[in-house]
Design an enzyme around this catalytic site. Structure first.
Site, mmCIF file in Angstrom:
data_model
loop_
_atom_site.group_PDB
_atom_site.id
_atom_site.type_symbol
_atom_site.label_atom_id
_atom_site.label_comp_id
_atom_site.label_asym_id
_atom_site.label_seq_id
_atom_site.Cartn_x
_atom_site.Cartn_y
_atom_site.Cartn_z
ATOM 1 C CB THR A 83 -0.942 -0.026 1.224
ATOM 2 O OG1 THR A 83 -1.821 -1.124 1.045
ATOM 3 C CG2 THR A 83 -1.754 1.237 1.359
ATOM 4 C CB THR A 159 0.819 -3.561 6.463
ATOM 5 O OG1 THR A 159 -0.435 -3.636 5.805
ATOM 6 C CG2 THR A 159 1.372 -2.164 6.391
ATOM 7 C CG ASP A 160 -2.001 -7.652 3.856
ATOM 8 O OD1 ASP A 160 -2.380 -6.785 4.661
ATOM 9 O OD2 ASP A 160 -2.593 -7.886 2.784
ATOM 10 C CE LYS A 238 -2.522 -5.194 8.283
ATOM 11 N NZ LYS A 238 -2.671 -5.137 6.840
HETATM 12 N N1 ASP Z 1 -2.040 -6.094 0.680
HETATM 13 C C1 ASP Z 1 -1.109 -5.062 1.031
HETATM 14 C C2 ASP Z 1 0.231 -5.713 1.278
HETATM 15 O O1 ASP Z 1 0.500 -6.270 2.299
HETATM 16 C C3 ASP Z 1 -1.583 -4.307 2.187
HETATM 17 C C4 ASP Z 1 -0.673 -3.205 2.682
HETATM 18 O O2 ASP Z 1 0.375 -2.929 2.183
HETATM 19 O O3 ASP Z 1 -1.057 -2.576 3.664
HETATM 20 O O4 ASP Z 1 1.057 -5.690 0.420
#
Ligand code: ASP
Length: 429
Positions: A83, A159-160, A238
Site C-alpha cells: 500500500t 503490511t499484510d 499485524k
Molecule cells: N495487501 C497489502 C500488502 O501487504 C496491504 C498493505 O500494504 O497494507 O502488500
C-alpha cells in the site's frame, strides 16, 4: 470535468494552492498534494474557484536528482510494493501497487533534508504474494547496501506480511551491523490520510539519531498522527485489518517511540548496537523447502495433518497453553484418537512445532494430558513464546541452514524471538 490525479489551482480564502487533486475521502474537504510533496485538506465551503491546469493523463513525474549533502547520513530505501507504494487507480477505485521509486521519493520531500537517500525498486508487489525467494532477494540486496557503508536501510513493504519478512531478514542477515527498518502504510501514499510519510520520517529519524543495529519495523503507535513505534522484527505482528496502529509488539515491548514533530526519541527496551567488528553473513532460505502453518480447531480431522506428510516442517497453532484435540472422551470424539495417530506418524518424518494461537503467552505442553501426548509424539516448541509467523519463519530457516540441529535450536533464542521471562507489562501494548 476535474478528477482525481489532475493538476488544479484552488482559490481558497485569500490564498491560491496548486497541486494534484487526491482521491476524496471527506465530503466537506478537497485534498490536494502540493508540489512540495505535502498534502493539504481545504474546506470546500471556503473555496471560491477551482481551475484545471493539466489533466492527469498529461502529467509526467520528473526523475529525482540526487545531490549528496556531506553532513547528512546516507540511507538506502529499497522498495518492495504494498500500500505504501500504491495509489488509487482512479478508473476502478481499487488500490494498486504502481509507483516508481522516483515518484515515491518525490512524494516525501521532507526526507531528503534529513539524509542522502539512494532508492532502489526491488519489486512492486503486494506482500501477500511473497515467497522464500523474495526473502533471499531482499537479504542479498540489504547485504550489498551494508557493504557500501550506508548508515541504514529502509525497506518499504506491504503490511499484510511485513512481520514475516522482518522475521525472515532477522534470521537471514547474521551479524547485521546496521539498522534495517521495514516501513509500510495502511493508507495508500496518495491519500490525504496516508500514514506513509510519517512512518518513513520516523524511521529516518530513528536511524539518524540512535546506534541501533538489527531488523525492526516502524509504524504508527496510535490512530492519530503523533508517535511511531520501532517494533522488534521477530516479536511483532499485524493485529488489525485497517487501523494505522495495526502493528503491536507481542510478549514484549516496543524498542522506541518517536514523536515525529518534536523529533523526540524515547528508548523503551534494550537493543543490539552497531558494531564495526562484526561482519554480516548471509544465511538464506532453501527456496524448495515446504513448511506449513495450520491452526488447531474444534471438529478437526486427522487428514488435515496427513496433508503435510510430504512437507519438511509444520507449525501448529496449538489451542490454549498447548493442546490439539487428541483424546476420545465420549462417543462423539473417536476422530481425535486418529488425530493423535496422525501426529505421531507425521512427526517421525516432518518437524512439527507448536506455537500459541492465543498469540500472547508461552506454550507449556507439560500441564495437561493432550500437551504431554504432543511432547511424547516429538512436537517441539515447548516453553517458547514466539508468534506463529515467527515460528514458521524460524522453522523454515533452521531447516534451510541447520537441518540436523533444527529440533534443538528451535527452542533457543537466536534473534530475540523468544523472551527469557514473561513480562507482565507486555500484554496488549
Ligand atoms: N495487501 C497489502 C500488502 O501487504 C496491504 C498493505 O500494504 O497494507 O502488500
Amino acid at each position: 470535468m476535474i478528477g482525481a490525479g489532475d493538476k488544479i489551482r484552488v482559490f481558497y480564502k485569500d490564498k491560491i494552492f496548486e497541486g494534484i487533486l487526491m482521491s476524496q475521502e471527506k465530503p466537506d474537504f478537497l485534498d490536494i498534494k502540493l508540489s512540495s510533496g505535502y498534502n493539504v485538506g481545504l474546506k470546500k465551503k471556503s473555496i471560491t474557484k477551482t481551475e484545471l491546469l493539466k489533466k492527469k493523463s498529461e502529467l509526467k513525474v520528473p526523475p529525482e536528482k540526487n545531490v549528496v549533502k556531506k553532513n547528512l547520513p546516507t540511507m538506502s530505501i529499497l522498495h518492495t510494493g504494498g500500500t505504501i507504494a500504491s495509489k488509487v487507480d482512479y478508473s476502478t477505485g481499487a488500490v494498486i501497487a504502481q509507483f516508481t521509486e522516483g515518484e515515491l521519493l518525490s512524494m516525501f520531500p521532507e526526507i531528503k533534508n534529513l539524509a542522502n537517500i539512494n532508492s532502489r525498486l526491488i519489486r512492486n508487489m503486494q506482500s501477500e504474494m511473497m515467497r522464500f525467494s523474495h526473502y533471499n532477494l531482499l537479504a542479498k540486496a540489504i547485504a550489498e547496501e551494508a557493504k557500501k557503508g550506508v548508515d541504514g536501510v529502509i525497506l518499504t513493504h506491504g503490511t499484510d506480511t511485513m512481520h514475516y519478512t522482518a522475521a525472515a531478514l532477522s534470521f537471514a542477515l547474521e551479524n547485521l551491523t546496521i539498522p534495517v527498518i521495514l516501513v509500510g502504510s495502511q493508507r495508500s501514499s496518495d491519500r490525504g490520510s496516508t500514514d506513509a510519510a510519517m512512518n518513513l520520517l520516523a524511521a529516518v529519524q530513528f536511524i539518524t539519531n540512535t546506534d541501533f543495529a538489527g531488523v525492526a519495523m516502524c509504524m504508527h503507535e496510535n490512530n492519530d498522527d503523533k508517535n511511531c513505534l520501532i517494533l522488534p522484527g521477530c516479536k511483532s505482528r499485524k493485529m488489525h485489518t485497517s487501523r494505522r496502529d495495526a502493528f503491536r509488539p507481542i510478549n514484549t515491548t516496543a524498542i522506541a517511540r518517536i514523536d515525529v514533530e518534536s523529533k523526540k526519541i524515547t528508548l523503551i527496551s534494550e537493543y543490539d548496537k552497531k558494531d564495526k567488528n562484526k561482519k554480516i553473513s548471509l544465511k538464506l532460505f532453501d527456496e524448495k523447502l515446504k513448511v506449513g502453518l495450520i491452526k488447531a480447531h474444534v471438529n478437526m480431522f486427522a487428514s488435515e495433518f496427513l496433508a503435510y506428510k510430504d512437507f519438511d516442517g509444520l507449525v501448529v497453532e496449538i489451542m490454549g497453553i498447548g493442546h490439539i484435540p487428541t483424546m476420545k472422551v465420549d462417543e462423539f470424539t473417536s476422530e481425535n484418537e486418529k488425530i493423535l495417530n496422525a501426529i505421531n506418524t507425521l512427526s517421525k518424518k516432518v518437524v512439527v512445532a507448536a506455537a500459541p494461537q492465543t498469540i500472547y503467552g508461552r506454550v507449556d505442553m507439560d500441564v495437561y494430558t493432550p500437551g504431554k501426548q504432543l511432547l511424547k509424539a516429538g512436537v517441539i516448541g515447548n516453553h517458547t513464546d514466539m508468534t506463529p509467523e515467527t515460528a514458521f519463519i524460524k522453522l523454515a530457516w533452521l531447516l534451510s541452514n541447520h537441518k540436523n540441529e533444527a529440533r534443538k535450536l528451535f527452542g533457543k533464542n537466536l534473534r530475540g524471538e523468544i523472551s527469557e521471562r514473561s513480562e507482565k507489562g507486555a500484554y496488549l501494548v
